[in-house]
Design an enzyme around this catalytic site. Sequence first.
Site, PDB file in Angstrom:
ATOM      1  N   GLY A  11      45.286  -5.843 -23.135  1.00 40.76           N
ATOM      2  CA  GLY A  11      44.710  -5.592 -21.812  1.00 40.76           C
ATOM      3  C   GLY A  11      44.118  -4.190 -21.730  1.00 40.76           C
ATOM      4  N   GLY A  37      43.492 -10.122 -20.942  1.00 35.00           N
ATOM      5  CA  GLY A  37      43.116  -9.205 -22.024  1.00 35.00           C
ATOM      6  C   GLY A  37      42.201  -9.911 -23.011  1.00 35.00           C
ATOM      7  CE  LYS A 104      73.555  -8.188 -24.344  1.00 32.63           C
ATOM      8  NZ  LYS A 104      73.891  -9.398 -23.591  1.00 32.63           N
ATOM      9  CE1 TYR A 144      50.902  -6.819 -10.835  1.00 31.53           C
ATOM     10  CE2 TYR A 144      50.924  -5.388  -8.914  1.00 31.53           C
ATOM     11  CZ  TYR A 144      50.771  -5.564 -10.271  1.00 31.53           C
ATOM     12  OH  TYR A 144      50.506  -4.466 -11.071  1.00 31.53           O
ATOM     13  CE1 TYR A 158      68.737  -8.799 -18.305  1.00 31.67           C
ATOM     14  CE2 TYR A 158      69.412  -8.452 -20.570  1.00 31.67           C
ATOM     15  CZ  TYR A 158      69.017  -9.298 -19.561  1.00 31.67           C
ATOM     16  OH  TYR A 158      68.906 -10.637 -19.812  1.00 31.67           O
TER      17      TYR A 158
HETATM   18  P1  NAD Z   1      45.362  -6.163 -17.675  1.00 26.98           P
HETATM   19  O1  NAD Z   1      45.247  -7.429 -16.902  1.00 26.98           O
HETATM   20  O2  NAD Z   1      44.147  -5.621 -18.326  1.00 26.98           O
HETATM   21  O3  NAD Z   1      46.490  -6.283 -18.798  1.00 26.98           O
HETATM   22  C1  NAD Z   1      47.560  -7.190 -18.726  1.00 26.98           C
HETATM   23  C2  NAD Z   1      47.711  -7.833 -20.109  1.00 26.98           C
HETATM   24  O4  NAD Z   1      48.837  -8.712 -20.078  1.00 26.98           O
HETATM   25  C3  NAD Z   1      46.500  -8.683 -20.490  1.00 26.98           C
HETATM   26  O5  NAD Z   1      46.114  -8.414 -21.812  1.00 26.98           O
HETATM   27  C4  NAD Z   1      46.996 -10.116 -20.323  1.00 26.98           C
HETATM   28  O6  NAD Z   1      46.315 -11.044 -21.155  1.00 26.98           O
HETATM   29  C5  NAD Z   1      48.466  -9.947 -20.684  1.00 26.98           C
HETATM   30  N1  NAD Z   1      49.324 -10.996 -20.114  1.00 26.98           N
HETATM   31  C6  NAD Z   1      49.333 -11.466 -18.846  1.00 26.98           C
HETATM   32  N2  NAD Z   1      50.267 -12.423 -18.708  1.00 26.98           N
HETATM   33  C7  NAD Z   1      50.882 -12.549 -19.926  1.00 26.98           C
HETATM   34  C8  NAD Z   1      51.921 -13.376 -20.420  1.00 26.98           C
HETATM   35  N3  NAD Z   1      52.529 -14.268 -19.628  1.00 26.98           N
HETATM   36  N4  NAD Z   1      52.280 -13.240 -21.729  1.00 26.98           N
HETATM   37  C9  NAD Z   1      51.652 -12.346 -22.527  1.00 26.98           C
HETATM   38  N5  NAD Z   1      50.661 -11.542 -22.110  1.00 26.98           N
HETATM   39  C10 NAD Z   1      50.272 -11.641 -20.823  1.00 26.98           C
HETATM   40  O7  NAD Z   1      45.984  -5.093 -16.665  1.00 26.98           O
HETATM   41  P2  NAD Z   1      46.318  -3.549 -16.870  1.00 26.98           P
HETATM   42  O8  NAD Z   1      45.631  -2.830 -15.782  1.00 26.98           O
HETATM   43  O9  NAD Z   1      46.124  -3.125 -18.263  1.00 26.98           O
HETATM   44  O10 NAD Z   1      47.874  -3.535 -16.521  1.00 26.98           O
HETATM   45  C11 NAD Z   1      48.889  -3.448 -17.509  1.00 26.98           C
HETATM   46  C12 NAD Z   1      50.242  -3.334 -16.839  1.00 26.98           C
HETATM   47  O11 NAD Z   1      50.282  -2.172 -15.996  1.00 26.98           O
HETATM   48  C13 NAD Z   1      50.577  -4.527 -15.948  1.00 26.98           C
HETATM   49  O12 NAD Z   1      51.949  -4.838 -16.079  1.00 26.98           O
HETATM   50  C14 NAD Z   1      50.314  -4.004 -14.558  1.00 26.98           C
HETATM   51  O13 NAD Z   1      51.091  -4.651 -13.589  1.00 26.98           O
HETATM   52  C15 NAD Z   1      50.660  -2.537 -14.686  1.00 26.98           C
HETATM   53  N6  NAD Z   1      49.972  -1.719 -13.673  1.00 26.98           N
HETATM   54  C16 NAD Z   1      48.632  -1.475 -13.785  1.00 26.98           C
HETATM   55  C17 NAD Z   1      47.996  -0.730 -12.787  1.00 26.98           C
HETATM   56  C18 NAD Z   1      46.534  -0.391 -12.848  1.00 26.98           C
HETATM   57  O14 NAD Z   1      46.034   0.259 -11.943  1.00 26.98           O
HETATM   58  N7  NAD Z   1      45.794  -0.754 -13.862  1.00 26.98           N
HETATM   59  C19 NAD Z   1      48.737  -0.251 -11.696  1.00 26.98           C
HETATM   60  C20 NAD Z   1      50.080  -0.556 -11.621  1.00 26.98           C
HETATM   61  C21 NAD Z   1      50.707  -1.268 -12.631  1.00 26.98           C
END
Ligand code: NAD
Length: 311
Positions: A11, A37, A104, A144, A158
Amino acid sequence: MKRILITGGAGFIGSHLCTRLIEEGHEVICLDNYFTGSKTNILHLLGNPRFELVRHDVINPYHAEVDQIYNLACPASPIHYQYNPIKTIKTSVMGAINMLGLAKRVGARILQASTSEVYGDPAIHPQPEPYWGNVNPIGIRSCYDEGKRCAETLFMDYHRQNGVDIKIIRIFNTYGPRMHPNDGRVVSNFIMQALRNEPITIYGEGQQTRSFQYVDDLIEGMVRMMNESGDFTGPVNLGNPHEFTIKELAEKVIEMTGSHSRIEYRPLPSDDPRQRQPDIKLAGEKLHGWHPTIELEEGLRRTIAYFQTLI
Ligand code: NAD
Ligand code: UDP
């Protein structure tokens, strides 16, 4: 050299983290189901013998001998996480259980990518970590927000029950190259619209605020939290406290791209937080003075240059 698992590694944020850890000389396993991603994001790493790509969904258990786990798998933009909300909750909750179980079993340290969304539509401003938040449990963002809140609970349980070595970061709005151009988030939407001279879509009156963090600052904070925070588990906020209204962002993007786009106002989605700004005192104390170094104009310049290559 460590062996490090990054879920969601293909991602936006994950691909920058993979790059940074490979550059530091580690072995990286990038695990992703490619929902949001893509392989293009990590194409530059594919020939590297220390880099391994695994197609896997975190709602199913996974096993590998690793020293560290960064748990990022979860769609992050509202249109993607609302596309299949039940799957979003499963990804956050079952993904956390599976990755904590792995940590773990193999004794790995595990970091959770949590979010400022755990504060909901915050009644306290800026938001410090002890604030419990103001989250609607039954709205369209709840899959979310509550999924991420439950994941934090699982991490703490955990840790308390099984002694798992955990770290929790709460990421505030982050942007930069390799954001998905169609993911509907405000920075990518505005830049793509401006570069195409299409209307810039402001939801509501544009008076809601966000504080935008450039991705490199986040990656630095994440790596410090994983490696240099001692016994501190977090949660800790990682974000840029410089706050802008959405209208100000629209005007800045139009100015910086030299676009002919006009602004078009659309209805505000429900439960859209009115304001958001991280209190980053704790991050500064615990992460050796960590603070964002790339301000909006410079970050936008780099991000606009990236999106130009896509058009
Ligand atoms: P993104 O959507 O680009 O990346 C998420 C990645 O997770 C993608 O590659 C997607 O294919 C993969 N994914 C989704 N569901 C999956 C599953 N069930 N199994 C395996 N892979 C899976 O988003 P991002 O902006 O890179 O965010 C990454 C993390 O950071 C996320 O957990 C998001 O909640 C957190 N986050 C991001 C932001 C932001 O502003 N970008 C803010 C707060 C939190
Ligand atoms: N937003 C907007 N126009 C867009 C996309 C988003 O006005 O084309 C607004 C959205 O309503 C929210 C803010 O920009 O108030 C940030 O939205 P984003 O989806 O990027 O992140 P989040 O709401 O999760 O912070």
